[in-house]
Design a protein around this motif. Structure first.
Motif, PDB file in Angstrom:
ATOM      1  N   UNK A 221       0.829  -1.210   0.000  1.00 34.54           N
ATOM      2  CA  UNK A 221       0.000   0.000   0.000  1.00 34.54           C
ATOM      3  C   UNK A 221       0.864   1.262   0.000  1.00 34.54           C
ATOM      4  N   UNK A 222       1.859   1.272   0.884  1.00 34.44           N
ATOM      5  CA  UNK A 222       2.748   2.431   0.941  1.00 34.44           C
ATOM      6  C   UNK A 222       3.549   2.558  -0.349  1.00 34.44           C
ATOM      7  N   UNK A 223       3.924   1.424  -0.906  1.00 39.60           N
ATOM      8  CA  UNK A 223       4.724   1.423  -2.125  1.00 39.60           C
ATOM      9  C   UNK A 223       4.008   2.030  -3.313  1.00 39.60           C
ATOM     10  N   UNK A 224       2.689   1.872  -3.385  1.00 43.81           N
ATOM     11  CA  UNK A 224       1.932   2.470  -4.479  1.00 43.81           C
ATOM     12  C   UNK A 224       2.043   3.997  -4.434  1.00 43.81           C
ATOM     13  N   UNK A 225       2.056   4.550  -3.220  1.00 44.73           N
ATOM     14  CA  UNK A 225       2.220   5.994  -3.071  1.00 44.73           C
ATOM     15  C   UNK A 225       3.647   6.419  -3.413  1.00 44.73           C
ATOM     16  N   UNK A 226       4.621   5.690  -2.912  1.00 41.88           N
ATOM     17  CA  UNK A 226       6.016   6.043  -3.175  1.00 41.88           C
ATOM     18  C   UNK A 226       6.356   5.909  -4.657  1.00 41.88           C
ATOM     19  N   UNK A 227       5.779   4.910  -5.317  1.00 41.72           N
ATOM     20  CA  UNK A 227       6.068   4.697  -6.733  1.00 41.72           C
ATOM     21  C   UNK A 227       5.603   5.870  -7.591  1.00 41.72           C
ATOM     22  N   UNK A 228       4.584   6.580  -7.103  1.00 43.18           N
ATOM     23  CA  UNK A 228       4.052   7.723  -7.864  1.00 43.18           C
ATOM     24  C   UNK A 228       4.906   8.978  -7.710  1.00 43.18           C
ATOM     25  N   UNK A 229       5.892   8.939  -6.840  1.00 45.97           N
ATOM     26  CA  UNK A 229       6.742  10.108  -6.597  1.00 45.97           C
ATOM     27  C   UNK A 229       8.043   9.948  -7.392  1.00 45.97           C
ATOM     28  N   UNK A 230       8.157  10.721  -8.445  1.00 43.46           N
ATOM     29  CA  UNK A 230       9.332  10.616  -9.310  1.00 43.46           C
ATOM     30  C   UNK A 230      10.610  10.947  -8.562  1.00 43.46           C
ATOM     31  N   UNK A 248       6.881  -5.194  -5.000  1.00 42.63           N
ATOM     32  CA  UNK A 248       5.747  -5.516  -5.865  1.00 42.63           C
ATOM     33  C   UNK A 248       5.085  -4.244  -6.387  1.00 42.63           C
ATOM     34  N   UNK A 249       4.874  -3.264  -5.490  1.00 46.48           N
ATOM     35  CA  UNK A 249       4.222  -2.018  -5.894  1.00 46.48           C
ATOM     36  C   UNK A 249       5.049  -1.277  -6.943  1.00 46.48           C
ATOM     37  N   UNK A 250       6.347  -1.206  -6.749  1.00 48.34           N
ATOM     38  CA  UNK A 250       7.213  -0.538  -7.715  1.00 48.34           C
ATOM     39  C   UNK A 250       7.141  -1.231  -9.070  1.00 48.34           C
ATOM     40  N   UNK A 251       7.145  -2.563  -9.060  1.00 52.96           N
ATOM     41  CA  UNK A 251       7.049  -3.327 -10.311  1.00 52.96           C
ATOM     42  C   UNK A 251       5.725  -3.041 -11.018  1.00 52.96           C
ATOM     43  N   UNK A 252       4.639  -3.011 -10.242  1.00 48.79           N
ATOM     44  CA  UNK A 252       3.323  -2.762 -10.832  1.00 48.79           C
ATOM     45  C   UNK A 252       3.225  -1.372 -11.448  1.00 48.79           C
ATOM     46  N   UNK A 253       3.964  -0.423 -10.923  1.00 51.48           N
ATOM     47  CA  UNK A 253       3.911   0.951 -11.426  1.00 51.48           C
ATOM     48  C   UNK A 253       5.035   1.263 -12.422  1.00 51.48           C
TER      49      UNK A 253
END
Length: 331
Positions: A221-230, A248-253
């Protein structure tokens, strides 16, 4: 005991010495007595010996949860070390982290004949509860900042964190984001404090702290937010399970690790080297923590150790493939 002595052709006192592990018995006599014990099905009465010696050769362990890697591996190490010293372990689980539950666990100690207790629990619960310890019980606390009030054994949380953050800064990252553990955890707070202090000492600005609950799901969940921050190119994660969710979140994004984002965990769980990519992480020596807990408890029982103070077990950074030199942004 008289029957064993008669069959072995020795005195009852010699049988007692063999039962208690005294060194003043020859190996041949020891074998005779043990053979007689086996033939007659004799077992020494541990309760009677406890009354005679004033000790029960049992260590109690109080813990809130067995869901975290640290607690499980520490408990395993405590049990192994205690058995090596000839002690049994009695587990006293606390169902929920409330003062009443903590009081109840300590109350049960009076019924469960233990010589010492090792507490794997946030110390603010221990301090807040109205706890009356049996007078003979010695206490050692794991993973705590209560060294001024209790005898504490802990991993060097701050040292491990500094090594992780400095490693990422050394790879050219402008700053390091932090996915922290829950706010009520001493370990999480100590790692978060050291993360911020290390960045400040290096003249870097600490980004907003992001929290999880130690689970891979919260890391995702936290990773989805962090992945959106360039601007996020490096993340220090407070444990390996959350790091798994972050990966996983970084890979998905579409954020590549380590080309776009470097990731470091904490714990060095056995599976860390099998993550994709294999995880750079801070290794905690849980076996040494458990050994020191037992050794410290035994020293206190023998009145050989201090009544309070902290012993830190060193950590080390294990470099794998999830960290790399920062590359210029794509596009």
């Amino acid at each position: 005991m008289a029957d064993v002595a008669k069959l072995a052709g020795v005195s009852s006192q010699t049988v007692s010495r063999v039962s208690n592990g005294h060194a003043s018995v020859t190996e041949e006599t020891r074998r005779q007595v043990l053979a007689a014990m086996k033939e007659l099905g004799y077992r020494p009465n541990s309760a009677a010996r406890a009354l005679r010696r004033g000790e029960f050769r049992t260590i109690g362990v109080i813990t809130f949860t067995l869901a975290t890697t640290g607690n499980v591996r520490t408990l395993e190490a405590i049990a192994t070390s205690a058995a090596r010293e000839g002690y049994a372990v009695t587990l006293l689980p606390v169902a929920v982290p409330t003062q009443d539950e903590v009081r109840g666990a300590f109350s049960r100690l009076e019924e469960l004949a233990v010589d010492a207790v090792i507490v794997i629990m946030e110390v603010h619960l221990l301090d807040a509860a109205t706890v009356t310890l049996p007078p003979h019980v010695q206490v050692v606390v794991v993973d705590s900042d209560a060294g001024d009030h209790y005898t504490v054994v802990d991993t060097d949380q701050a040292g491990g964190t500094r090594a992780a953050v400095r490693h990422l800064l050394g790879l050219g990252h402008e700053t390091v984001w932090h996915l922290a553990g829950p706010a009520g955890s001493f370990a999480a707070q100590r790692r978060a404090d050291a993360w911020r202090a290390t960045l400040t000492a290096a003249g870097r600005t600490a980004p907003p702290l992001v929290r999880g609950d130690w689970s891979a799901q919260s890391g995702h969940r936290a990773g989805l937010d962090l992945a959106a921050r360039a601007e996020c190119t490096a993340v220090f994660v407070a444990n390996d399970q959350m790091a798994l969710g972050l990966l996983r979140a970084l890979h998905e994004r579409g954020r590549r690790v380590p080309e776009d984002v470097s990731v470091i965990g904490f714990d060095d769980i056995p599976e860390a080297g099998s993550f994709l990519p294999p995880l750079t992480t801070v290794h905690q020596d849980f076996a040494e923590v458990g050994r020191l807990c037992v050794a410290t408890a035994l020293r206190k029982m023998r009145q050989e150790g201090p009544s309070c103070g902290t012993t830190l077990v060193p950590t080390r950074l294990v470099e794998r493939a999830s960290t790399a030199v920062r590359r210029p942004a794509r596009g």
